[in-house]
Design an enzyme around this catalytic site. Structure first.
Site, PDB file in Angstrom:
ATOM      1  N   HIS A  93      18.820 -41.571 -45.747  1.00 13.38           N
ATOM      2  CA  HIS A  93      18.116 -42.729 -47.230  1.00 13.38           C
ATOM      3  C   HIS A  93      18.677 -44.236 -46.429  1.00 13.38           C
ATOM      4  O   HIS A  93      19.182 -43.854 -45.832  1.00 13.38           O
ATOM      5  CB  HIS A  93      19.181 -42.338 -48.198  1.00 13.38           C
ATOM      6  CG  HIS A  93      19.484 -40.801 -48.775  1.00 13.38           C
ATOM      7  ND1 HIS A  93      20.343 -40.845 -48.835  1.00 13.38           N
ATOM      8  CD2 HIS A  93      18.462 -40.050 -48.672  1.00 13.38           C
ATOM      9  CE1 HIS A  93      20.414 -39.227 -49.843  1.00 13.38           C
ATOM     10  NE2 HIS A  93      18.872 -38.947 -49.101  1.00 13.38           N
ATOM     11  N   LYS A 127      26.852 -50.645 -46.969  1.00 13.48           N
ATOM     12  CA  LYS A 127      27.729 -49.600 -47.787  1.00 13.48           C
ATOM     13  C   LYS A 127      28.297 -49.252 -46.071  1.00 13.48           C
ATOM     14  O   LYS A 127      28.718 -50.023 -45.721  1.00 13.48           O
ATOM     15  CB  LYS A 127      26.580 -48.085 -47.496  1.00 13.48           C
ATOM     16  CG  LYS A 127      25.371 -47.609 -48.071  1.00 13.48           C
ATOM     17  CD  LYS A 127      24.592 -46.637 -47.626  1.00 13.48           C
ATOM     18  CE  LYS A 127      22.893 -46.806 -48.162  1.00 13.48           C
ATOM     19  NZ  LYS A 127      22.347 -45.535 -48.271  1.00 13.48           N
ATOM     20  N   TYR A 170      31.302 -44.442 -52.174  1.00  9.94           N
ATOM     21  CA  TYR A 170      30.836 -45.541 -51.056  1.00  9.94           C
ATOM     22  C   TYR A 170      30.345 -46.589 -51.840  1.00  9.94           C
ATOM     23  O   TYR A 170      30.210 -46.517 -53.157  1.00  9.94           O
ATOM     24  CB  TYR A 170      29.714 -45.011 -50.434  1.00  9.94           C
ATOM     25  CG  TYR A 170      28.442 -44.269 -50.802  1.00  9.94           C
ATOM     26  CD1 TYR A 170      27.504 -44.566 -51.073  1.00  9.94           C
ATOM     27  CD2 TYR A 170      28.345 -43.460 -51.283  1.00  9.94           C
ATOM     28  CE1 TYR A 170      25.999 -44.242 -52.033  1.00  9.94           C
ATOM     29  CE2 TYR A 170      27.685 -42.162 -51.574  1.00  9.94           C
ATOM     30  CZ  TYR A 170      26.663 -42.718 -51.870  1.00  9.94           C
ATOM     31  OH  TYR A 170      25.325 -42.181 -52.047  1.00  9.94           O
ATOM     32  N   ASP A 203      15.654 -34.011 -49.388  1.00  4.07           N
ATOM     33  CA  ASP A 203      16.165 -34.413 -48.267  1.00  4.07           C
ATOM     34  C   ASP A 203      15.296 -33.971 -47.426  1.00  4.07           C
ATOM     35  O   ASP A 203      14.779 -34.007 -45.886  1.00  4.07           O
ATOM     36  CB  ASP A 203      17.747 -34.781 -48.086  1.00  4.07           C
ATOM     37  CG  ASP A 203      18.262 -35.614 -48.553  1.00  4.07           C
ATOM     38  OD1 ASP A 203      17.942 -36.591 -48.842  1.00  4.07           O
ATOM     39  OD2 ASP A 203      19.541 -35.840 -48.866  1.00  4.07           O
TER      40      ASP A 203
END
Length: 189
Positions: free
Chosen positions: A62, A72, A132, A168
């Protein structure tokens, strides 16, 4: 904390430096001043937790589109993962290169990814949890992705894929012309 820049422009491995005594240890795991000193974005707009039942689960690849610069900071808090960052920024000196880093609850390391890198991870153990922090709030219309097994990236996953979402699994193959059009000029590597 110890910061090691890895093989993709802007990606850092962040290691805690524990101070131990008979109680255990104390360590910083995030520091805005040090992040800035290393050219990393220290903003945290959102913190996410992902729990995964089975070893071999893949989440990703992603990334966010220009105009939504999502950095991130990823840590595995239970179990173990391999975390992958793929540089799809056309103007980057490490364009189409990737890094693979093992993050575990035991090694307590973290991975920092600057905006506009494709990101994925695979669980190495059952019952794995990943934490995260992201620099901007999630914006569904700004997310794109690529297949985890896209030959353009050459990522070697350590385990067979046991679980992957339909979303995904259905991302398109990487196309250089489409990617260049999406990112155009102005996306900093």
């Amino acid at each position: 904390m110890k910061y090691t820049e890895l093989g993709v422009n802007g990606v850092h491995l962040v290691e805690m430096e524990p101070m131990s005594d008979d109680r255990g240890f104390f360590a910083r795991s995030f520091d805005t001043t040090e992040f800035e000193q290393h050219g990393m974005r220290p903003e945290v707009a959102q913190c996410n937790v992902s729990f995964n039942h089975k070893a071999g689960t893949v989440r990703g690849l992603h990334l966010s589109l220009p105009g939504h610069p999502e950095a991130k900071y990823v840590r595995c808090t239970r179990g173990a993962i391999v975390d992958v960052a793929v540089d799809v920024r056309p103007d980057s000196p490490t364009y189409l290169q990737h890094v693979v880093v093992e993050l575990t609850a035991d090694n307590r390391n973290a991975l920092y990814l600057p905006p506009h890198l494709a990101h994925a991870y695979q669980t190495l153990t059952d019952d794995t949890e990943v934490l995260y922090m992201v620099s901007v709030p999630y914006a569904p219309g700004a997310e794109i992705g690529f297949r985890h097994d896209d030959p353009a990236f050459g990522v070697q996953w350590p385990l067979p894929v046991s679980t992957i979402s339909d979303k995904d699994a259905g991302w398109p193959a990487f196309d250089e012309a489409t990617n260049a059009e999406r990112f155009g000029a102005g996306v900093q590597a």
